[in-house]
Design a protein around this motif. Structure first.
Motif, mmCIF file in Angstrom:
data_model
loop_
_atom_site.group_PDB
_atom_site.id
_atom_site.type_symbol
_atom_site.label_atom_id
_atom_site.label_comp_id
_atom_site.label_asym_id
_atom_site.label_seq_id
_atom_site.Cartn_x
_atom_site.Cartn_y
_atom_site.Cartn_z
ATOM 1 N N THR A 158 2.511 -3.471 -12.026
ATOM 2 C CA THR A 158 2.995 -3.162 -10.668
ATOM 3 C C THR A 158 4.260 -3.945 -10.342
ATOM 4 O O THR A 158 5.147 -3.447 -9.633
ATOM 5 C CB THR A 158 1.901 -3.463 -9.634
ATOM 6 N N LEU A 171 3.020 5.567 -10.155
ATOM 7 C CA LEU A 171 1.950 4.637 -9.817
ATOM 8 C C LEU A 171 0.603 5.270 -10.149
ATOM 9 O O LEU A 171 0.317 6.410 -9.758
ATOM 10 C CB LEU A 171 2.003 4.281 -8.330
ATOM 11 N N LEU A 188 -2.206 -1.607 -3.337
ATOM 12 C CA LEU A 188 -1.576 -1.816 -4.634
ATOM 13 C C LEU A 188 -2.071 -3.116 -5.267
ATOM 14 O O LEU A 188 -2.339 -4.107 -4.571
ATOM 15 C CB LEU A 188 -0.063 -1.841 -4.499
ATOM 16 N N ASN A 229 -2.334 -0.124 -11.298
ATOM 17 C CA ASN A 229 -1.543 -0.164 -10.062
ATOM 18 C C ASN A 229 -2.420 -0.131 -8.824
ATOM 19 O O ASN A 229 -1.992 -0.550 -7.745
ATOM 20 C CB ASN A 229 -0.550 1.003 -10.018
ATOM 21 N N PHE A 230 -3.646 0.383 -8.959
ATOM 22 C CA PHE A 230 -4.570 0.482 -7.835
ATOM 23 C C PHE A 230 -5.893 -0.205 -8.169
ATOM 24 O O PHE A 230 -6.173 -0.529 -9.325
ATOM 25 C CB PHE A 230 -4.842 1.956 -7.484
ATOM 26 N N HIS A 238 0.836 -1.192 0.000
ATOM 27 C CA HIS A 238 0.000 0.000 0.000
ATOM 28 C C HIS A 238 0.874 1.247 0.000
ATOM 29 O O HIS A 238 2.068 1.189 0.343
ATOM 30 C CB HIS A 238 -0.918 0.013 1.227
ATOM 31 N N TYR A 246 -1.412 -6.254 -7.650
ATOM 32 C CA TYR A 246 -0.380 -7.125 -8.223
ATOM 33 C C TYR A 246 -0.963 -8.139 -9.194
ATOM 34 O O TYR A 246 -0.376 -9.189 -9.426
ATOM 35 C CB TYR A 246 0.376 -7.840 -7.105
#
Length: 627
Positions: free
Chosen positions: A281, A187, A261, A202-203, A170, A263
């Motif tokens: 990411t 990001l 975040l 990325n989020f 995070h 992945y």
């Protein structure tokens, strides 16, 4: 972040599959590198607190009011003292730039919104810029990266190595990198924000929503109002909060100051994974690790590593080690069923031993102790095949101080406790700054509250530790005689466990079952006279060498006979006959002469090594042949 991680209660059942040497990552010869083949000592410091000599302790005080420790304040004198103390690595906590309420706009650093910052100083686990260091830690803010680089060089010059946090799960809600290389895309810069999940985002997003600051959040206490504090933070659409909260209105108990975040795991889609092609990411986070390794960083303590897919670690860590073979990786992990996976597939060097060793020893040390030797034994049993990869500790920034009123309320309880955790495995041992002088973490600092922990959120003077700092002399000149004795114990213990072959490399043999009372024919039958509930005893051994570790957690002195089963003598390749000498390597107790043949008789009450040990104390006996 661990103490706010309230989503999962871990239940450990059984020992799990055993690891073979082929499973473990120690050699990795095919990649051309090896981790250190020695027991290492890690000293964790909260960098912004460590060398602060300001004795103000104003509730929610500012940096100007309560002071701060900076990179340049950690001098050669301080580092030499830590090296002499037995330290090998320093974990500089809170180095990477994180959200804070302090104003650095005059240096071109935008203000963080205080409504999404915890504490005046801010949490070191709410990263604002992965490519920068905290301006709080620099005397010359524009030269802050140079000051950090100089600290790394100074640390190496004093024979020590550098660990920093890597926070992969995070980032701060206001994340924006100003220091990133020109070729790096930030990001979220290319994210599709109209979907909850995309493998290359990325989020995670909550389309059609706007983030809401938790109701009732008071960023700097009711007596202070910070510029920008208005109970609002503009985030449209709202991002998913760091502890996997898919709500635009996280609670005060959530990691509301952070965003999760991505992945390549579709959390809401049954946690389906999309790892091919490699998620965006992954490459960004690998590059961040390589960036800090290029500064000379020797290791990463990876925050909440198990909240990031193990496949990422198994992909990234070998790439970092290919270029920087010496770098070590430590996983903060609390799920014992995942230990094997994070060592073998994830390629970590070391794992936290919190759920296990720490949790089994802490009850012995409490003000109102609960003695459970079986819990200690099973904690060891579950990691015995890879115990040299387990990081042992009694204090860190997440845990209560030993001397705090909620834990032991007595710094000397660290003597039996630390003796056990430092000597039971061949893996690393960690000590937290101020532990060695009995810092109790008393009082309310601000957001940290009066919780028995030294705050990670606030500016503060750490009073007992400051007595050792002694105005920057780092010589303990203001410590009481009692504190000097306590620190001398820690120093002797740390130097001993990493230098003695049986303690640094040997195998463990639990002695509790051979000495405590057993049930036989519906009767409770003692095996050893005087062996009581508050005693932990075990052996560490190598070929031709046995060391006995005895810790008395009780508030009274104890006399008992310690049985040494014949199988221990056989394992150590020593004859269970003849006269031996037990010599206390901590130097507190007299030598004991005993007949080995009389230590193996299981139900003869007065057979064994005759031990006399004081209250709240420990001994480490080396068994020597009587000349």
């Amino acid at each position: 972040m661990k103490r706010f991680f309230l989503l999962v209660v871990l239940i450990l059942v059984g020992c799990g599959p055993s690891l073979t040497q082929a499973d473990l990552p120690p050699d990795r010869n095919e990649m051309g590198y090896k981790p250190e083949r020695r027991k290492i000592i890690i000293y964790q410091m909260m960098t912004r607190l460590f060398a602060n000599t300001n004795t103000n302790r104003i509730f929610y005080g500012s940096m100007e009011e309560n002071g701060v420790s900076r990179f340049n304040d950690i001098t050669d004198t301080a580092l030499k003292a830590l090296k002499d103390f037995g330290v090998d690595y320093i974990w500089y906590t809170g180095v990477i730039a994180h959200a804070t309420m302090e104003d650095f706009t005059r240096y071109g650093i935008p203000m963080d919104d205080p409504d999404v910052v915890k504490g005046r100083a801010g949490s070191p686990y709410a990263i604002r810029d992965y490519y920068d260091v905290s301006p709080l830690l620099a005397h010359n803010v524009p030269k802050r990266l140079d000051e950090f680089r100089a600290l790394v060089e100074r640390t190496h010059r004093n024979g020590l190595k550098v660990i920093i946090d890597f926070v992969p799960n995070h980032v701060a809600r206001g994340y924006k990198s100003l220091a990133k290389p020109k070729w790096v895309k930030d990001l979220g810069e290319t994210d599709k924000t109209n979907v909850t999940f995309d493998p290359n985002n990325n989020f995670y997003y909550l389309p059609g929503t706007e983030f809401q600051v938790p109701k009732g959040y008071d960023p700097a206490g009711s007596n202070v109002k910070i510029a920008g504090e208005d109970g609002k933070f503009k985030e449209i659409p709202a991002k998913v909060t760091g502890n996997d909260v898919f709500s635009a209105s996280p609670s005060l108990g959530d990691w509301f100051e952070t965003v999760k975040l991505n992945y390549g795991v579709d959390i809401k889609g049954g946690r389906k994974t999309y790892f091919t092609p490699t998620p965006n990411t992954w490459g960004k986070m690998r590059d961040i690790l390589l960036y800090w390794a290029s500064f000379g960083v020797d290791g990463f303590r990876c925050d909440m590593a198990e909240m990031v897919p193990v496949e990422f670690w198994g992909w990234a860590i070998p790439q970092v080690k290919e270029k920087y073979p010496h770098v070590i990786f430590i996983a903060e992990i609390y799920n014992p069923s995942a230990y094997k996976k994070y060592l073998t597939q994830g390629k970590f060097d070391y794992l936290y031993d919190k759920v296990g060793l720490y949790d089994s020893v802490k009850p012995f040390m409490k003000k109102k102790p609960k003695y459970d030797r079986k819990g200690f034994y099973y904690a060891w049993l579950k990691v015995k095949d890879f115990s040299d990869h387990m990081l042992a500790f009694l204090e860190n920034h997440d845990e209560e101080r030993i001397a705090s009123k909620g834990f032991a309320a007595d710094p000397w309880m660290g003597v039996p406790g630390m003796t056990v955790v430092a000597s039971v495995y061949a893996g690393p041992v960690m000590i937290y700054f101020g532990q060695e002088v009995g810092e109790p973490a008393a009082g309310k600092e601000g957001f940290g509250g009066d919780d028995g922990r030294t705050t990670i959120f606030d500016f503060w003077g750490v009073p007992e530790h400051q007595k050792w700092v002694n105005g920057g002399k780092f010589d303990g000149g203001l410590l009481s005689e009692d504190q000097k004795k306590l620190r001398a114990f820690y120093q002797k213990l740390l130097l001993l466990v990493k230098s003695h072959p049986a303690l640094a490399e040997g195998r463990m043999y639990d002695l509790s079952f051979a000495n405590e009372a057993v049930q036989k024919n519906e009767k409770i039958i003692p095996q050893s006279e005087g062996f009581s509930d508050g005693i932990l005893a075990f052996a560490r051994y190598t070929d031709g060498k046995i060391v006995l570790v005895v810790a008395n957690f009780e508030r009274e002195a104890r006399q008992f006979f310690l049985k040494l089963p014949e199988s221990l003598w056989q394992a150590a390749k020593l004859p269970p006959s003849g006269t031996y000498l037990a010599r206390d390597l901590l130097g507190n107790l007299p030598d004991i002469t005993f007949d080995a043949a009389k230590t193996t008789n299981r139900f003869q009450l007065k057979a064994g090594v005759p031990i006399q040990i004081g209250p709240v104390s420990a001994a480490i006996y080396e068994i020597q042949t009587k000349q």
